[in-house]
Design a protein around this motif. Structure first.
Motif, PDB file in Angstrom:
ATOM      1  N   LEU C 607     -17.451   9.151  25.187  1.00 17.49           N
ATOM      2  CA  LEU C 607     -18.137   8.183  26.047  1.00 17.49           C
ATOM      3  C   LEU C 607     -17.158   7.539  27.022  1.00 17.49           C
ATOM      4  CD1 LEU C 607     -20.747   6.753  26.663  1.00 17.49           C
ATOM      5  CD2 LEU C 607     -20.260   5.105  24.863  1.00 17.49           C
ATOM      6  N   MET C 608     -15.964   7.242  26.507  1.00 17.54           N
ATOM      7  CA  MET C 608     -14.956   6.645  27.395  1.00 17.54           C
ATOM      8  C   MET C 608     -14.580   7.603  28.518  1.00 17.54           C
ATOM      9  SD  MET C 608     -12.324   4.850  24.795  1.00 17.54           S
ATOM     10  CE  MET C 608     -12.886   3.750  23.544  1.00 17.54           C
ATOM     11  N   LEU C 611     -17.248   7.575  31.061  1.00 13.73           N
ATOM     12  CA  LEU C 611     -17.250   6.361  31.898  1.00 13.73           C
ATOM     13  C   LEU C 611     -16.127   6.393  32.922  1.00 13.73           C
ATOM     14  CD1 LEU C 611     -18.095   3.767  29.155  1.00 13.73           C
ATOM     15  CD2 LEU C 611     -19.436   4.211  31.192  1.00 13.73           C
ATOM     16  N   LEU C 612     -14.949   6.830  32.466  1.00 14.58           N
ATOM     17  CA  LEU C 612     -13.819   6.912  33.408  1.00 14.58           C
ATOM     18  C   LEU C 612     -14.127   7.896  34.526  1.00 14.58           C
ATOM     19  CD1 LEU C 612     -10.795   6.836  30.965  1.00 14.58           C
ATOM     20  CD2 LEU C 612     -11.389   5.128  32.686  1.00 14.58           C
ATOM     21  N   VAL C 614     -17.073   8.659  35.614  1.00 16.13           N
ATOM     22  CA  VAL C 614     -18.062   8.046  36.504  1.00 16.13           C
ATOM     23  C   VAL C 614     -17.369   7.121  37.491  1.00 16.13           C
ATOM     24  CG1 VAL C 614     -19.942   6.363  36.556  1.00 16.13           C
ATOM     25  CG2 VAL C 614     -20.022   8.259  34.961  1.00 16.13           C
ATOM     26  N   ARG C 615     -16.458   6.318  36.971  1.00 18.32           N
ATOM     27  CA  ARG C 615     -15.707   5.413  37.858  1.00 18.32           C
ATOM     28  C   ARG C 615     -14.980   6.190  38.940  1.00 18.32           C
ATOM     29  NH1 ARG C 615     -14.021   0.047  36.719  1.00 18.32           N
ATOM     30  NH2 ARG C 615     -12.478   0.536  38.301  1.00 18.32           N
ATOM     31  N   LEU C 618     -17.412   7.770  41.472  1.00 14.29           N
ATOM     32  CA  LEU C 618     -18.091   6.850  42.377  1.00 14.29           C
ATOM     33  C   LEU C 618     -17.115   6.099  43.269  1.00 14.29           C
ATOM     34  CD1 LEU C 618     -20.890   5.365  40.113  1.00 14.29           C
ATOM     35  CD2 LEU C 618     -21.047   7.161  41.823  1.00 14.29           C
ATOM     36  N   ALA C 619     -15.846   6.133  42.909  1.00  9.94           N
ATOM     37  CA  ALA C 619     -14.885   5.344  43.684  1.00  9.94           C
ATOM     38  C   ALA C 619     -14.713   5.915  45.095  1.00  9.94           C
ATOM     39  CB  ALA C 619     -13.534   5.319  42.979  1.00  9.94           C
TER      40      ALA C 619
END
Lengths: 99, 164, 619
Positions: C607-608, C611-612, C614-615, C618-619
């Motif tokens: 999951l981490m 999330l990373l 995704v960040r 999207l950045a």
């Protein structure tokens, strides 16, 4: 309050539930953690539904609650069965799959 | 500060506090009661989000149903084991680190973009709208759900049947 | 372009039909004699077709009947079919004739054979005849090579026909291996030739050569490679060692495959590509010298053999050397002429020897003796064959041998000519040695009562004897004009040649008569006079030892080296890798604690990462 506030609240509750799942020794305790996590997901769903003006998320919440109930009933049945077979409530002792 | 904000913060405090109590209490029975409180808090959040029907379902099913089942299970297992089940935790530090990292990652992902702050207008009676949507647009998931419930019911009965 | 290839094709396909029926219809094959009769019927039909094809292709007539095969990028890489001309049809007739007679003969010779095994024999025979005819009629090198390998396979199968005899099985493998060594050269030669000329087709290639369009660079290597194939198949030095061992097969097989047809395939190949070899005189010189040397070597070996079939086998090697020498001298037609007459009288000799073996149940010359009284018919036909081989006037081999000697002399190859004259003497000597030892002289004490063979065996013998004699008389009357092939290579033999050749033959006969009949010269004295040579001949001039040494030291050593590499290097690497796998698996095993909560950590990790990601995305 905006959507972000609700999502953050849900995230906090989710991680608390997750903490319970990975730290509890008792299987029933683990189940309680799972209930918390599912709840936070429900908050997310309802918040998204409300802030996007679409009722779908709420309908899904209804479904999720039903599934949660089924899961809880079944999970507890499994716990009872485990008690009978293994005579233990501690998740640590349930390591039949140990490599 | 409007009433909604006050209510949100109060509910958040209750919810987070009771959730923490659920995962930290030593007494399993108390943990279940704290869970009931947390679920009720969630129902309050639902009310804040104009979902009265869901709040009612939450209280009826969760706080009424699941908590009852769990209590029942605790009683049954304690009777089987013949001793009081204490609720200990292990590797609390590791779990806490993982959980905090996780929550900060999720929160930062949530905060990354500005999200909607304004609630769009919805139908006056959301309960009626849910009721209209479930048997029409979501009839297939609904029926599948019925099937799932039946399967879970049978499974639970099978698992819990008396020993031969 | 008169005539067409239909009859030639029919001759070919009749044998294919016989083989297919015998191979597929197992019940018929297991019946034995009916299967044999079916095969003989097809062979007879094939003989008639071949005769008609020959009649239609006398002179310069040539016809091609080909189908496209191996289409490649718009053009046809190879064709399959028949190329019928004077050379191929006359060779076809020889093959059909000998195949047919041998099949009839085998009926008597193999009468004791169990029925299923007899059916198998006839299936192989038909397959062989089909393959040989396919080789003879091949319009291109691809078909030629395929049939070349097929006859090799049939040779293997038929040498090892009595596969339960260890020496037969061994001889079969030896023949296969050694001819295969030459075949590799042939294959390389064909492919190189294709690269040079862009075609496999014999006719197209001949047009190229006639127009001078074929580049000469590297052609010597190509023709030498092709010649290597002929060396293996036609048992030239140093690959001749398989042919004597091939005598382990049934005698009719030796007559057909190892005397009349298959072993002459090498000579035939060189004849077919004569225009190609004409471009590389250096290779032709090798061909001539190797041929002459093989002839002498084999002839001297034949003098020391006690096994009647081995005498004949070495004699075949020797005569093949004769043919090769003629081709090397540049007069392929002379070699081909000898090929044809040799096919007749050597088949006759083998079948006659088969009759003797059938009668006395043994191959050894000392066991025979005095058979003339008991087997008059066999004696007569064997004598006809022997006189033909010795090159006595009026007999089949006389003129063809004469032609070869004349051709070699005309080709200016004095050295090989001298060798061949010695061979002529030796040939007469060792053949009459066989005749005197087997048919005359004092019979040893024996239990059996030898008698002339049954009709099925006697008839082919008489036909072949009549043909051997008839051919000789025909050419004696009509002169040595060859009834086929281009007449461009004309030469005139010197006048002294014929008396010299006949004199050599008669001298050989006289020596044999004195030694083995009159006992005027003691055989032992003769042997001791020629001590070292005789000793060497008994050891087959150490050729087999040499091959065994090469095999033992070279091949086995190489195999051991490979085995060591495989066992210690390859397996070692694999063992290390497998050991790593096991230990790392053992280490990784501890990751599987069996506790569900530990796995949830994995979920958290996933999951981490999500999330990373995704960040980052999207950045």
């Amino acid at each position: 309050m905006g959507l972000q506030a609700y999502l953050t609240l849900a995230a906090v509750v989710f991680c608390i539930g997750f903490f319970g799942v990975i730290t509890r020794r008792n299987t029933i305790g683990i189940l309680l953690g799972i209930e918390l996590m599912l709840n936070s997901v429900n908050i997310n769903l309802v918040a998204f539904a409300r802030f996007s003006g679409d009722v779908t998320g709420m309908v899904f919440t209804v479904f999720t609650i039903c599934i949660t109930v089924a899961e809880a009933a079944l999970g507890l049945a499994i716990v009872i069965l485990l008690f009978r077979v293994r005579r233990t409530v501690t998740a640590d002792h349930l390591d039949l799959l140990k490599g | 500060m409007s009433g909604e904000v006050v209510a949100f913060w109060c509910l958040s405090a209750v919810l987070v506090g009771s959730a923490l109590a659920v995962v930290l209490t030593k007494n399993l029975f108390h943990a279940v009661l704290w869970l009931a409180l947390a679920l009720t808090g969630t129902a309050g959040v639902f009310l804040l989000l104009d979902a009265e029907f869901l709040a009612a379902v939450q209280i009826l099913l969760y706080a009424g149903g699941i908590v009852t089942i769990v209590v029942f299970a605790i009683v049954v297992t304690e009777r089987l084991v013949g001793e009081r089940i204490s609720q200990t935790s292990r590797r609390i530090a590791g779990g806490a680190v993982v959980s905090i990292v996780l929550v900060s990652l999720i929160a930062s992902a949530v905060m990354q973009r500005p999200l909607a702050d304004v609630r769009p207008p919805m139908a006056e009676d959301l309960t009626r709208e849910i009721g209209d949507t479930v048997p029409t647009r979501f009839v297939l998931p609904f029926e599948l759900l019925a099937l799932l419930m039946l399967a879970a019911l049978m499974g639970a009965i099978y698992f819990a049947r008396p020993e031969d | 372009m008169t005539g067409d290839g239909t009859f030639a094709l029919a001759a070919l396909l009749l044998h294919a039909l016989a083989f297919l029926v015998l191979a597929v219809v197992a019940p018929l094959r297991r019946l034995g004699r009916p299967a044999a009769w079916f095969s003989i019927l097809c062979a007879a039909g094939s003989l008639v077709s071949a005769l008609l094809a020959w009649q239609r292709h006398a002179g310069d007539a040539m016809s091609r009947l080909v189908w496209e095969w191996l289409p490649a990028q718009g053009q046809t890489l190879a064709t399959v079919g028949v190329l019928a001309d004077a050379e191929s049809t006359i060779m076809l007739t020889l093959v059909a004739l000998v195949a047919c007679l041998v099949q009839v003969y085998s009926l008597g010779y193999l009468s004791d054979e169990p029925a299923p095994s007899l059916g198998r024999y006839y299936a192989y025979q038909s397959l062989f005849a089909f393959s040989m005819m396919g080789l003879v009629l091949a319009p291109n090198f691809v078909q030629l090579f395929i049939c070349w390998e097929l006859v090799g396979l049939c040779s293997y199968l038929l040498i090892g026909f009595w596969y339960y005899k260890p020496e037969a099985a061994r001889a079969a493998v030896k023949a296969f291996w050694i001819t295969k060594a030459g075949d590799v050269g042939l294959l390389i030669g064909i492919v190189l030739l294709w690269r040079q000329s862009g075609t496999f087709d014999l006719t197209e290639m001949r047009v190229l050569v006639d127009n001078g369009a074929l580049p000469l660079a590297g052609l010597s290597l190509i023709t030498f490679c092709i010649y290597l194939g002929a060396v293996g198949k036609s048992a030239q030095f140093p690959l001749h060692v398989w042919l004597p061992d091939a005598m382990e097969g049934p005698t009719p097989v030796s007559a057909l495959i190892h005397a009349a047809t298959m072993v002459t395939a090498g000579v035939y190949l060189l004849l077919r590509t004569e225009w190609l070899f004409a471009l590389t005189p250096d290779v032709l010189l090798i061909v001539a010298w190797v041929g002459a040397f093989t002839a002498l070597l084999a002839a001297s070996l034949a003098c020391a053999q006690d096994d009647i079939k081995r005498v004949l086998a070495y004699s075949t090697v020797s005569q093949l050397g004769y043919m090769m020498t003629a081709i090397g001298a540049g007069f392929a037609a002379a070699g081909f002429f000898h090929l044809l007459t040799h096919g007749l009288f050597k088949a006759l000799l083998f079948l006659g020897a088969g009759a003797v073996i059938h009668a006395v149940h043994g191959n050894d010359l000392p066991q025979m003796g005095g058979l003339a009284r008991r087997m008059p018919q066999t004696t007569v036909v064997f004598l006809v064959g022997t006189l033909s081989l010795a090159g006595i006037p009026l007999f089949g081999g006389f003129l063809s041998k004469e032609e070869i000697l004349g051709a070699v002399w005309a080709g200016g190859l004095t050295g090989p000519f001298v060798l061949l004259m010695m061979v002529a003497f030796l040939t007469a000597f060792y053949m009459f040695r066989v005749v005197f030892l087997a048919f005359f002289g004092t019979p040893p004490a024996r239990d059996t009562h030898p008698h002339d063979p049954p009709m099925t065996m006697a008839l082919p013998l008489w036909i072949l004897a009549a043909l051997s004699l008839g051919v000789g008389i025909y050419f004696a009357v009509a002169g040595p004009a060859l009834p086929f092939g281009p007449a461009e290579h004309e030469f005139t033999s010197p006048d002294w040649l014929m008396p010299a050749a006949v004199g050599a033959a008669v001298g050989g006969i006289l020596l044999a008569w004195l030694t083995y009949q009159r006992r005027a010269i003691d055989a032992a004295t003769l042997a001791s006079a020629l001590g070292p040579i005789r000793h060497a001949a008994l050891r087959r001039f150490w050729m087999d030892d040499l091959f065994e040494g090469v095999y033992g030291l070279g091949l086995l050593g190489f195999s051991r080296l490979i085995g060591w590499i495989d066992r210690y290097l390859v397996d070692g690497v694999l063992n290390v890798v497998s050991a790593w796998t096991v230990t790392s698996g053992d280490d990784l095993r501890t990751m599987q604690t069996g506790r569900a909560q530990d796995y949830v950590y994995g979920v958290a990790l996933g999951l981490m990462i999500l999330l990373l990601w995704v960040r980052w995305a999207l950045a």
